[in-house]
Design an enzyme around this catalytic site. Structure first.
Site, PDB file in Angstrom:
ATOM      1  CE  LYS A  92      -2.020  -0.938   3.899  1.00 48.44           C
ATOM      2  NZ  LYS A  92      -1.251  -2.159   4.260  1.00 48.44           N
TER       3      LYS A  92
ATOM      4  NE  ARG B  36      -4.300  -0.917   9.927  1.00 45.39           N
ATOM      5  CZ  ARG B  36      -3.135  -0.401   9.523  1.00 45.39           C
ATOM      6  NH1 ARG B  36      -3.078   0.646   8.762  1.00 45.39           N
ATOM      7  NH2 ARG B  36      -2.020  -0.954   9.889  1.00 45.39           N
TER       8      ARG B  36
ATOM      9  NE  ARG C  23       8.381  -2.320   6.211  1.00 45.18           N
ATOM     10  CZ  ARG C  23       7.068  -2.139   6.087  1.00 45.18           C
ATOM     11  NH1 ARG C  23       6.606  -1.257   5.232  1.00 45.18           N
ATOM     12  NH2 ARG C  23       6.225  -2.840   6.793  1.00 45.18           N
TER      13      ARG C  23
ATOM     14  NE  ARG D  21       6.912  -0.461  10.107  1.00 48.86           N
ATOM     15  CZ  ARG D  21       5.813  -0.370   9.329  1.00 48.86           C
ATOM     16  NH1 ARG D  21       5.876   0.290   8.176  1.00 48.86           N
ATOM     17  NH2 ARG D  21       4.687  -0.932   9.684  1.00 48.86           N
TER      18      ARG D  21
ATOM     19  NE  ARG E 297       2.349  -4.688  11.100  1.00 51.15           N
ATOM     20  CZ  ARG E 297       3.363  -4.566  10.241  1.00 51.15           C
ATOM     21  NH1 ARG E 297       4.535  -5.113  10.496  1.00 51.15           N
ATOM     22  NH2 ARG E 297       3.209  -3.883   9.129  1.00 51.15           N
TER      23      ARG E 297
END
Ligand code: AP5
Length: 214
Positions: free
Chosen positions: A13, A88, A127, A160, A171
Site C-alpha cells: 500500500k 482500519r 523491509r 521496524r 498484524r
C-alpha cells in the site's frame, strides 16, 4: 483524485501510494507514517501509540480519528489525496464517511490489494529503512549494495519494531479480524476495485491505474 488503498500489512500500500501520489499530484496520507513520526518526536500521542504498535495491535480509534481529521483538513488535500492505512476498523470507516459527507466530498475509489500470506510475511520481515534519510530497502527485493548500509547517505539500516516475524504474523491476524470487513462496507457503496498485489511493483501500479481508468 480521492483514493483509498486497502489491504493487508506488507501488500505494498505504502509503495503504491507514493507512486500514485506523484502520478496524480495529490498528497499521500499514511496514518502509520504519521504515528511513527509522532513516536520519533516523543509526543504524548506517539508515547501512547507506541504501546500498541510494538505489539502489532491497532491504536485506539479516538486517537486515530482526531489525528486523521486534522491531517485531512490541511490545505494540500484540496485537489485530493491517496489514503493508506486508514480506516482500519468499521467505526473508523463510519467516521470517515461522516467526515467526507460534512465536507461535501466523495471518494473516487477504494482499491483493495491482495497477496498470499507467506509473501506478505516475507515482504514485511525483509523491509529495512535508513535511520538517517528514511530511504526504503528490502533484503529480498531491493537490497542495498552493502549489507546494512544506505546506498544514498551511508547511514545505518534498521528494521521496524513491528516487522519482526512474530509481530508481522500478529498484524496479519488483526487485519483479518478488524480491517478485512471494510471491503464489504465499501463494496456496498460501489467503490471497490480489486488488484493482484503479488506482481512486481511496476505491474501492480499499472493494474491500479487500469482499474481506476474504468
Ligand atoms: P502501517 O504503517 O499502516 O502498516 P501496515 O498497514 O501494516 O502496512 P505496511 O507499511 O507494513 O505495509 P504496506 O502494505 O504499506 O506495504 P509497503 O509498501 O510498506 O501501520 C503500522 C501500525 O500503526 C499498525 O500496526 C497500527 O498499530 C498503527 N496504525 C496505523 N494506522 C492505524 C489506524 N488507522 N488505526 C489504528 N492503528 C493504526 O511494502 C512492504 C515491503 O514490501 C517493503 O519492503 C516494500 O519495498 C516491499 N514491496 C512492496 N510492494 C512490493 C512488490 N510488488 N513486490 C515486492 N516487494 C514489494
Amino acid at each position: 483524485m480521492r483514493l483509498m488503498l486497502l489491504g493487508p500489512p506488507g501488500v505494498g500500500k505504502g509503495t503504491q501510494a507514493k507512486l500514485l501520489a506523484k502520478a496524480y499530484g495529490v498528497p499521500h496520507i499514511s496514518t502509520g507514517d504519521i504515528l511513527r513520526q509522532e513516536v520519533r518526536d516523543g509526543t504524548e500521542l506517539g508515547r501512547q501509540a507506541k504501546e500498541y504498535m510494538v505489539r502489532g495491535a491497532l491504536v485506539p480509534d479516538d486517537l486515530i480519528l482526531a489525528m486523521f481529521e486534522s491531517r485531512l483538513d490541511r490545505e494540500d488535500t484540496r485537489p485530493g489525496f491517496i489514503v493508506d492505512g486508514f480506516p482500519r476498523t468499521i467505526p473508523q470507516a463510519e467516521a470517515f464517511d461522516r467526515m467526507l459527507a460534512r465536507r461535501g466530498l466523495k471518494l473516487d475509489a477504494v482499491v483493495t490489494i491482495e497477496a498470499p500470506l507467506e509473501e506478505l510475511v516475507r515482504r514485511s520481515a525483509g523491509r529495512r529503512v535508513c535511520r538517517q534519510c528514511g530511504a526504503p530497502y528490502n533484503v529480498y527485493y531491493q537490497p542495498p549494495k552493502v549489507e546494512g548500509v544506505c546506498d544514498v547517505c551511508g547511514g545505518p539500516l534498521h528494521q521496524r519494531d513491528d516487522d519482526r516475524e512474530e509481530t508481522v504474523r500478529r498484524r496479519q491476524e488483526v487485519y483479518r479480524a478488524e480491517t478485512a470487513p471494510l471491503i464489504a462496507h465499501y463494496e456496498a457503496q460501489g467503490f471497490v476495485r480489486r488488484v493482484d498485489g503479488s506482481q512486481s511493483v511496476e505491474a501492480v501500479l499499472a493494474s491500479v491505474q487500469k482499474v481506476l481508468a474504468r
